[in-house]
Every structure is written in structure tokens, then in C-alpha cells.
Scaffold this motif. Sequence first.
Motif, PDB file in Angstrom:
ATOM      1  N   LYS A 233      -6.042   2.900  48.624  1.00  0.00           N
ATOM      2  CA  LYS A 233      -6.585   3.208  49.948  1.00  0.00           C
ATOM      3  C   LYS A 233      -6.237   4.654  50.283  1.00  0.00           C
ATOM      4  N   ARG A 257     -11.321   5.804  49.382  1.00  0.00           N
ATOM      5  CA  ARG A 257     -10.684   4.940  48.392  1.00  0.00           C
ATOM      6  C   ARG A 257     -10.737   5.621  47.022  1.00  0.00           C
ATOM      7  N   GLU A 298      -4.829  -1.356  47.436  1.00  0.00           N
ATOM      8  CA  GLU A 298      -5.609  -2.298  48.258  1.00  0.00           C
ATOM      9  C   GLU A 298      -6.002  -3.545  47.476  1.00  0.00           C
ATOM     10  N   LYS A 299      -6.362  -3.342  46.236  1.00  0.00           N
ATOM     11  CA  LYS A 299      -6.922  -4.447  45.454  1.00  0.00           C
ATOM     12  C   LYS A 299      -6.772  -4.172  43.955  1.00  0.00           C
ATOM     13  N   GLN A 300      -6.835  -5.214  43.168  1.00  0.00           N
ATOM     14  CA  GLN A 300      -6.884  -5.060  41.702  1.00  0.00           C
ATOM     15  C   GLN A 300      -7.955  -6.016  41.198  1.00  0.00           C
ATOM     16  N   TRP A 301      -8.565  -5.664  40.110  1.00  0.00           N
ATOM     17  CA  TRP A 301      -9.509  -6.606  39.506  1.00  0.00           C
ATOM     18  C   TRP A 301      -9.660  -6.296  38.023  1.00  0.00           C
TER      19      TRP A 301
END
Length: 380
Positions: A233, A257, A298-301
Motif C-alpha cells: 500500500k 499501490r 496489503e495482500k498476497q496471492w
Amino acid sequence: MRVAVIGGGIIGCLTACHLKQLGVDVTVIERGETGKEASWAGAGILCPIHPWLYPDAFTHLMNESLAMYPDFQIEIEAKTGISIEWKKSGLLIPFFDDDKVDHWQSAMDWSERFDWDVQQLNAIQTLKHEPTIAEGVRKSLLWPEVCQLRNPRLLKAVNVWMKQLGVSMLEHAEVSALLTDQGRVSGLCCIDGRKVVADQVLLAGGSWSGELAQQMGFALPVAPVKGQIVLLKGKPGLMRSIIKHDDAYFVPRADGRVLVGASMEFVGFERGNTDNVIENLMASMVRIAPGLKNCEIEKQWMGFRPGSPDGMPYLGSVASIPGLWVASGHYRNGVALAPITAKIMSQWMTGEKPSIDLSTFAVDRPLLNSPKVGFPEKVV
Ligand SMILES: Cc1cc2nc3c(=O)[nH]c(=O)nc-3n(C[C@H](O)[C@H](O)[C@H](O)COP(=O)(O)OP(=O)(O)OC[C@H]3O[C@@H](n4cnc5c(N)ncnc54)[C@H](O)[C@@H]3O)c2cc1C
């Protein structure tokens, strides 16, 4: 003519749109929901990672595809009202004293040969352009014309476009067998018993294409190469260009981002993020672009790239099974190559000879393992 497309990733969906525009009755059959595998997970960089490592035929195909993007994005955004966030952010490769490989000369030669605009920056110019980069940077190369897009938005837009065009979509339908009549393709059968009648079938099953091909009785060495990604972020303007280094890349989005990617893992279809890989990506970030280190994760994928032994896609017909076609194995470049793949495959399947020599991408080409752009070692 009726065409059945196996796989609702960017390759299958966009080719289905082109086929429909050519008047074909086309059905996309997707095991899950369309656009939720590799095509959703990718970083959306519209440039190969190290293009000079590939044969020239690959660059020609890539250049044709990238040249289609400006018009394609205008068209799809106008038709669907969805912005795919296609933007020219440029791509910068920084050079450090301890780099394992020095790409400078190969990159310069390739850029000159293929007329890609490249700028040479010294350390001060590099840090001025990209203050997030580590101060130990020696110099860098900047390709200002390189673009990017946001994958989930692209897939959402293509999905809407398919519906507008009237492409039939069969979701939650897993293809289990190819149907033939006297050796020629006559359709497909799904695991739940549903059948789709077709004169031609396009295998665009991403990482699963190799297994499907085996079931259909021909060899296609496509296998999954897992990639994990972290989303930071950041604040808008923190980074201008995509930064690429051997260890990692960083992709700044319009809203601030920054995507940090991506691992290259030859671990089969093992889903989920793993701590050691995420830690490695973060360590690369601290080493190469420490200006990002205060950004919150913020996120992982993750996703499965449809890998091939020589890094290149398989495009064309299957000689042993009339009516069967393949567009798969796009590996690290499927989003960048999607427009040209859709164009040539749709033209070819409807009887028009492709305008580009595609023999380098033939389904039955000799198996050439390339350690530089092919499958990675077993672990990360
Ligand atoms: C982490 C990561 C980063 C990447 N970064 C980039 C990048 O920056 N730029 C770039 O150009 N490319 C990038 N790529 C590569 C790109 O995403 C892929 O090459 C591209 O998405 C492949 O598209 P596809 O349609 O072939 O595969 P997919 O999107 O995987 O679609 C295949 C579909 O087939 C379906 N399917 C499989 N088997 C069956 C069956 N039996 N029946 C019905 N349906 C089936 C699957 O469910 C899936 O939806 C990246 C990929 C990853 C994972």
C-alpha cells in the motif's frame, strides 16, 4: 462453424471474442469462473522480463502484440466502460556491483536491433528518476515506452465484452474428454456429462493444457510455474516506472499501490502463499528498492504461469487430430501476447493464413530446454 474453447483465461476469452466477430458460433468452457487463474494473478507488465534471451521470432510476435494495445484498450474501454488501467509507466533496470548477471550489453544490442527506445542513466539520474532505489546503484537502463495494465480489470472488461458479443459461456464445467468422429474433432465432454458439439476445438487451458493434451493423445510440454506476489500500500507518485532486477520486480499502480513479484517455482499445482517466498521477495525489495520498505503489505496471492521448456507459447493446429488447435504455454508473457494470439488464432481457425511466420511456435516443434527462459530449478 462451431468452435469450443477450453479455458476461460485471457487467451481463451479474447480469442473467443475475435472468433465471434468473424461470425463463428463460439462457446468457452471454463472449469471454474472465467479469468480467475493466471490471467487474474499476473503483474500486467507489457514487456518480456529479459527479451534478449528469446529467439527473434518471439520479439517479432511480441512487438506485433504490443502495437495492438493502444487501439485495443480504447476499444474495450469504450465498449465496456471499464478502465483496464493501461498506462505508459516505463521500465527501469538498475545495475549494482554485485549483480549476478550483467545484462547491459545484451539489453542495449537488443533494443537497438528492434528499435526499442532506451535511455542510459547514471547513478544520479537513476536516483532522480526513481528515489526508492538503493543508493548503491551504479547506473540503469530505462525503456520509457513500456506499458502496464491491471489484470483483474482486463479480465472483467473482456468478460463483459464476451457477453455483449454473445459468446456462449459454460462456467463450472470441467472438460474431461475430446470427442471425435472418424478421427476428426466433433466436440467436448465435461466431467458432469455435459457435451458441447463443435467443428473445431481450441485448447487454451493455461497450465492445465499439458495434462489435457496427454488425455487427448498428443504431447504438449506445458506445466505450471508458480508465481507469488505481494501488494504494498504505497502513496501515488512514490514510484514512476516498473523496476526490474534479476531478483524481483516492482510495479507501481496509479493509486500508489506497488506490486512486488514474483517467485518462479517449479512445484506442480501447489496452491497458496508460503512464508519463505514472501520473505525472499521482501528481502529483495529492501535490497533493491528500500524506499518501499515502510509500505504496509496489503495482500498476497499466487498464480500458475503456463510454462514451456523454451519460454515460448504453442500456437497452431495439432497435426494428428484434425480440428484441434492449441494456444497455450504463454508462460510469463500471456497478457502481453494476448491481442496477437487472439487475432492470429481466430484468423487461422477460420481459414486465413497467418500474416506472421509461426513455425517457431508450432505445437510439434523440437523440445528445446532453455535454462534461461524455460522451466526453473525445482524450488524457488
Ligand atoms: C505471478 C504471475 C505474474 C505474471 N506476470 C505477467 C506479466 O507481467 N505480463 C504478462 O504478459 N504475463 C504475466 N504472467 C503470465 C500470464 O498471466 C499468463 O501467461 C496468462 O495469463 C496465461 O493465460 P491463459 O489463458 O493461457 O491461462 P489461465 O489464465 O490460467 O486460464 C486457463 C483457464 O483454463 C481453465 N481450465 C483448465 N483446465 C480446464 C478444463 N479441464 N476444463 C475447463 N477449463 C479448464 C482454468 O480454470 C483457467 O481459468 C504472469 C503470471 C503469473 C502467475
